[in-house]
Design an enzyme around this catalytic site. Structure first.
Site, mmCIF file in Angstrom:
data_model
loop_
_atom_site.group_PDB
_atom_site.id
_atom_site.type_symbol
_atom_site.label_atom_id
_atom_site.label_comp_id
_atom_site.label_asym_id
_atom_site.label_seq_id
_atom_site.Cartn_x
_atom_site.Cartn_y
_atom_site.Cartn_z
ATOM 1 N N GLY A 74 44.565 76.298 -27.729
ATOM 2 C CA GLY A 74 45.568 77.069 -27.022
ATOM 3 C C GLY A 74 45.043 78.273 -26.267
ATOM 4 N N GLN A 75 43.736 78.507 -26.315
ATOM 5 C CA GLN A 75 43.159 79.629 -25.598
ATOM 6 C C GLN A 75 43.285 79.372 -24.086
ATOM 7 O OE1 GLN A 75 41.687 77.831 -27.939
ATOM 8 N NE2 GLN A 75 40.903 79.158 -29.536
ATOM 9 N N PRO A 76 43.343 80.443 -23.289
ATOM 10 C CA PRO A 76 43.532 80.269 -21.834
ATOM 11 C C PRO A 76 42.565 79.272 -21.185
ATOM 12 C CG PRO A 76 43.763 82.578 -22.402
ATOM 13 C CD PRO A 76 43.322 81.873 -23.659
#
Length: 183
Positions: A74-76
């Site tokens: 879910g990190q950018p």
């Protein structure tokens, strides 16, 4: 003797009537995607889960249905990959930390950007507000409002409050996912 017949029946179901569904689990970092998947797959909840780098996959067996679940980071830097892993799946599961109200505007923006992709039209969406065991979590109605789920079109949308830690409402999640096999 009954146990033997049950095993034989389950084996026959798997051999002749097995259904496999592809499910993609997405959401911002720290929403609880990996913890939820671990618990659904029959494992234990652990508080010190390492953030997913890229993706990981687990199969969840429920009767004659196998859920092949893709858990995406879910990190950018991983969000641009979401569309690729959501194409052609039976359902998209979007997980939010319902107690992290500061992250919800970003979650709403990322979700709506993803759902605008024509390649994902018609794919059912299940939104899960995780961490309902925390006292300051948002209710399902509040999540629907904050994430602007009523504006989502071109697909079925459902929303549940869950707790991977307490295993709250996970039976409803599995039932919703498994019901995709009848379509």
């Amino acid at each position: 003797m009954a146990g033997l017949f049950k095993r034989l029946y389950d084996w026959l179901l798997r051999m002749f009537w097995q259904t496999e569904l592809d499910i993609t689990m997405i959401g911002l970092q720290n929403a609880g995607k990996t913890s939820l998947l671990r618990v659904l797959a029959g494992g234990e909840f652990t508080i010190d889960t390492i953030p997913t780098v890229g993706f990981n996959m687990k199969k969840v067996q429920q009767g004659h249905v196998t859920l092949k679940c893709w858990d995406l980071g879910g990190q950018p830097r991983f969000r641009p990959m979401w569309e690729r892993y959501c194409k052609g799946v039976n359902a998209i599961v979007f997980i939010v930390d319902s107690a992290d109200q500061a992250a919800l505007p970003v979650a709403r923006e990322e979700l709506h950007l993803l759902l605008e992709k024509p390649s994902l039209d018609g794919i059912p969406l299940l939104v899960l507000g995780n961490k309902s065991d925390l006292s300051h979590h948002l209710s399902v109605d509040q999540l629907i409002e904050v994430l602007d789920l009523k504006s989502v079109s071109k697909r079925e949308v459902s929303c549940y409050g869950i707790s991977a830690k307490e295993e709250t409402n996970l039976d409803a999640v599995l039932n919703w996912l498994i019901s995709r096999s009848a379509r």
